[in-house]
Write a protein that holds these residues in place. Structure first.
Motif, mmCIF file in Angstrom:
data_model
loop_
_atom_site.group_PDB
_atom_site.id
_atom_site.type_symbol
_atom_site.label_atom_id
_atom_site.label_comp_id
_atom_site.label_asym_id
_atom_site.label_seq_id
_atom_site.Cartn_x
_atom_site.Cartn_y
_atom_site.Cartn_z
ATOM 1 N N TRP A 61 -1.179 -15.430 24.759
ATOM 2 C CA TRP A 61 -1.566 -14.958 26.051
ATOM 3 C C TRP A 61 -0.305 -14.345 26.807
ATOM 4 O O TRP A 61 -0.311 -13.370 27.713
ATOM 5 C CB TRP A 61 -2.226 -15.817 26.716
ATOM 6 N N TRP A 62 0.838 -15.184 26.617
ATOM 7 C CA TRP A 62 1.981 -14.935 27.204
ATOM 8 C C TRP A 62 2.724 -13.322 26.772
ATOM 9 O O TRP A 62 2.888 -12.603 27.652
ATOM 10 C CB TRP A 62 3.072 -15.834 27.138
ATOM 11 N N ILE A 63 2.566 -13.271 25.617
ATOM 12 C CA ILE A 63 3.054 -12.037 25.038
ATOM 13 C C ILE A 63 2.177 -10.804 25.523
ATOM 14 O O ILE A 63 2.556 -9.778 25.888
ATOM 15 C CB ILE A 63 3.365 -12.074 23.406
ATOM 16 N N ALA A 64 0.976 -11.224 25.247
ATOM 17 C CA ALA A 64 -0.203 -10.039 25.918
ATOM 18 C C ALA A 64 0.247 -9.621 27.291
ATOM 19 O O ALA A 64 0.140 -8.459 27.637
ATOM 20 C CB ALA A 64 -1.568 -10.447 25.363
ATOM 21 N N GLY A 65 0.255 -10.417 28.067
ATOM 22 C CA GLY A 65 0.584 -10.308 29.336
ATOM 23 C C GLY A 65 1.760 -9.614 29.599
ATOM 24 O O GLY A 65 1.716 -8.754 30.684
ATOM 25 N N VAL A 66 2.950 -9.965 29.051
ATOM 26 C CA VAL A 66 4.187 -9.328 29.240
ATOM 27 C C VAL A 66 3.979 -7.874 28.851
ATOM 28 O O VAL A 66 4.552 -6.906 29.433
ATOM 29 C CB VAL A 66 5.333 -9.871 28.527
ATOM 30 N N VAL A 67 3.272 -7.505 27.779
ATOM 31 C CA VAL A 67 3.205 -6.280 27.349
ATOM 32 C C VAL A 67 2.274 -5.653 28.272
ATOM 33 O O VAL A 67 2.472 -4.321 28.418
ATOM 34 C CB VAL A 67 2.455 -6.194 25.734
ATOM 35 N N LEU A 68 1.100 -6.062 28.962
ATOM 36 C CA LEU A 68 0.690 -5.351 29.806
ATOM 37 C C LEU A 68 1.138 -5.089 30.958
ATOM 38 O O LEU A 68 1.342 -3.881 31.434
ATOM 39 C CB LEU A 68 -0.805 -6.154 30.295
ATOM 40 N N VAL A 69 2.105 -5.778 31.522
ATOM 41 C CA VAL A 69 3.019 -5.798 32.719
ATOM 42 C C VAL A 69 3.979 -4.712 32.630
ATOM 43 O O VAL A 69 4.101 -3.859 33.483
ATOM 44 C CB VAL A 69 3.779 -6.917 33.075
ATOM 45 N N ILE B 96 16.544 0.783 32.294
ATOM 46 C CA ILE B 96 17.776 -0.105 32.037
ATOM 47 C C ILE B 96 17.314 -1.415 32.338
ATOM 48 O O ILE B 96 17.324 -2.442 31.711
ATOM 49 C CB ILE B 96 18.993 0.302 32.784
ATOM 50 N N VAL B 97 16.482 -1.602 33.691
ATOM 51 C CA VAL B 97 16.050 -2.823 33.972
ATOM 52 C C VAL B 97 14.887 -3.486 33.073
ATOM 53 O O VAL B 97 14.662 -4.512 32.753
ATOM 54 C CB VAL B 97 15.315 -2.569 35.338
ATOM 55 N N LEU B 98 14.077 -2.495 32.676
ATOM 56 C CA LEU B 98 13.052 -2.672 31.609
ATOM 57 C C LEU B 98 13.690 -3.567 30.283
ATOM 58 O O LEU B 98 13.137 -4.447 29.947
ATOM 59 C CB LEU B 98 12.159 -1.593 31.205
ATOM 60 N N PHE B 99 14.721 -2.536 29.658
ATOM 61 C CA PHE B 99 15.178 -3.084 28.320
ATOM 62 C C PHE B 99 15.907 -4.264 28.644
ATOM 63 O O PHE B 99 15.862 -5.302 27.812
ATOM 64 C CB PHE B 99 15.873 -1.960 27.873
ATOM 65 N N PHE B 100 16.504 -4.448 29.936
ATOM 66 C CA PHE B 100 17.588 -5.641 30.043
ATOM 67 C C PHE B 100 16.446 -6.909 30.141
ATOM 68 O O PHE B 100 16.832 -8.081 29.315
ATOM 69 C CB PHE B 100 18.102 -5.591 31.311
ATOM 70 N N VAL B 101 15.519 -7.041 30.923
ATOM 71 C CA VAL B 101 14.581 -8.231 30.908
ATOM 72 C C VAL B 101 13.839 -8.369 29.569
ATOM 73 O O VAL B 101 13.542 -9.499 29.209
ATOM 74 C CB VAL B 101 13.630 -8.037 31.985
ATOM 75 N N VAL C 293 14.792 -7.700 26.586
ATOM 76 C CA VAL C 293 15.600 -8.161 25.381
ATOM 77 C C VAL C 293 15.802 -9.828 25.723
ATOM 78 O O VAL C 293 15.638 -10.488 24.844
ATOM 79 C CB VAL C 293 16.957 -7.281 25.272
ATOM 80 N N ILE C 294 16.128 -10.018 27.161
ATOM 81 C CA ILE C 294 15.922 -11.405 27.324
ATOM 82 C C ILE C 294 14.932 -12.202 27.016
ATOM 83 O O ILE C 294 15.007 -13.460 26.578
ATOM 84 C CB ILE C 294 16.474 -11.410 28.673
ATOM 85 N N TYR C 295 13.775 -11.609 27.429
ATOM 86 C CA TYR C 295 12.629 -12.212 27.004
ATOM 87 C C TYR C 295 12.003 -12.580 25.681
ATOM 88 O O TYR C 295 11.896 -13.709 25.000
ATOM 89 C CB TYR C 295 11.219 -11.470 27.558
ATOM 90 N N LEU C 296 12.753 -11.603 24.761
ATOM 91 C CA LEU C 296 12.596 -11.704 23.274
ATOM 92 C C LEU C 296 13.661 -12.342 22.807
ATOM 93 O O LEU C 296 13.319 -13.022 21.415
ATOM 94 C CB LEU C 296 12.542 -10.104 22.819
#
Length: 283
Positions: free
Chosen positions: A194-202, A238-243, A245-248
């Motif tokens: 559910w967490w990974i699905a939520g992050v993908v949707l966001v 840049i912000v998108l990829f930054f957060v 990569v940290i998440y993953l």
């Protein structure tokens, strides 16, 4: 003497604007409430209470400031981000303040929101902060600064000197990876379904919001020219990829400690969802 004479990245909070005055009031009352909660209600030490209150205020103000840079056309995004950021701060206990400040600065470098190219004081501060964070193992900040300076050197109004600043940030990031590597963490809570699905949707909704910025409505502070859409979109990515990569690659708390950025992304998504449901303009 104006700070803008020395720094192109400074954006003084003009209290003649209602939104600016409002956020200063919110920040001030957050500071007072947080202090009395810690000192009087929880009976913590005076100095500890002051520091916690300052952090609570920063969680509020930085969410608003980042919202202005990430979603400049929609003023409401910065304000919707405030309670989300404060809630994440309460959950985490603290944020990565220097990393959040670095993100704010590199956003301003890339999107050219002030209408001025970076000056030497900006370069010294940005690269100095980049060096410090890379020394602390935050090599992703080095890559993010590199990307922001490349955007500044390539897109109009291009600042050709920024390509050398980008190279310096890149070298810092590479050296940090070699000598101060960050630990990778496989956190089951972080990667549960559910967490990974939520992050993908966001992040997908956030990408749709980025598409809207081909022709921004906002203007630069000093030149009063429309913001360059490619610059704004580049810094948003840049912000998108930054957060992401940290998440993953890092643990759950590493993401939560960047809560002010996630708060802005969530506020952008919520307002776009609200617009879809109500068919009302956000401008």
């Amino acid at each position: 003497m104006q700070l803008s004479n020395f720094s192109a990245l400074s954006r003084p909070v003009d209290i003649s604007y209602r939104s600016n005055f409002s956020v200063l009031l919110i920040s001030f009352f957050t500071l007072l409430a947080a202090f009395f909660y810690q000192w009087w209600y929880l009976d913590n030490e005076f100095g500890e209470s002051i520091w916690w209150a300052v952090q609570a205020m920063l969680a509020v103000f930085l969410a608003w400031a980042l919202g202005r840079e990430i979603d400049p056309d929609i003023k409401a995004s910065a304000f919707v981000a405030i309670p989300i950021s404060f809630g994440l701060f309460l959950f985490a206990g603290s944020f990565q303040w220097w990393v959040l400040l670095a993100m704010l600065l590199l956003l301003r470098v890339g999107n050219h929101c002030t209408g001025k190219s970076v000056k030497w004081l900006d370069v010294i501060f940005c690269l100095g902060l980049c060096a410090y964070l890379c020394w602390q193992g935050h090599y992703l900040v080095g890559f993010a600064f590199c990307a922001a300076f490349l955007v500044d050197s390539r897109l109009p109004p291009a600042n050709k000197l920024s390509q050398w600043y980008a190279l310096a940030a890149l070298l810092m990031a590479i050296l940090s990876m070699i000598f101060f590597p960050a630990e990778l963490s496989n956190n089951e809570f972080l990667f549960s379904g559910w967490w990974i699905a939520g992050v993908v949707l966001v992040l997908l909704i956030y990408l749709l919001a980025i598409r809207e910025y081909k022709r921004p409505h906002s203007t630069e502070d000093y030149r009063v020219q429309p913001l360059n859409g490619q610059r704004v979109q580049s810094t948003q990515l840049i912000v998108l990829f930054f957060v992401l990569v940290i998440y993953l690659t890092q643990n759950f708390m590493a993401s939560i400690e960047l809560g002010a950025i996630w708060a802005v992304i969530l506020s952008v998504d919520l307002l776009r969802f609200y617009q879809l449901l109500t068919r009302r303009s956000l401008y």
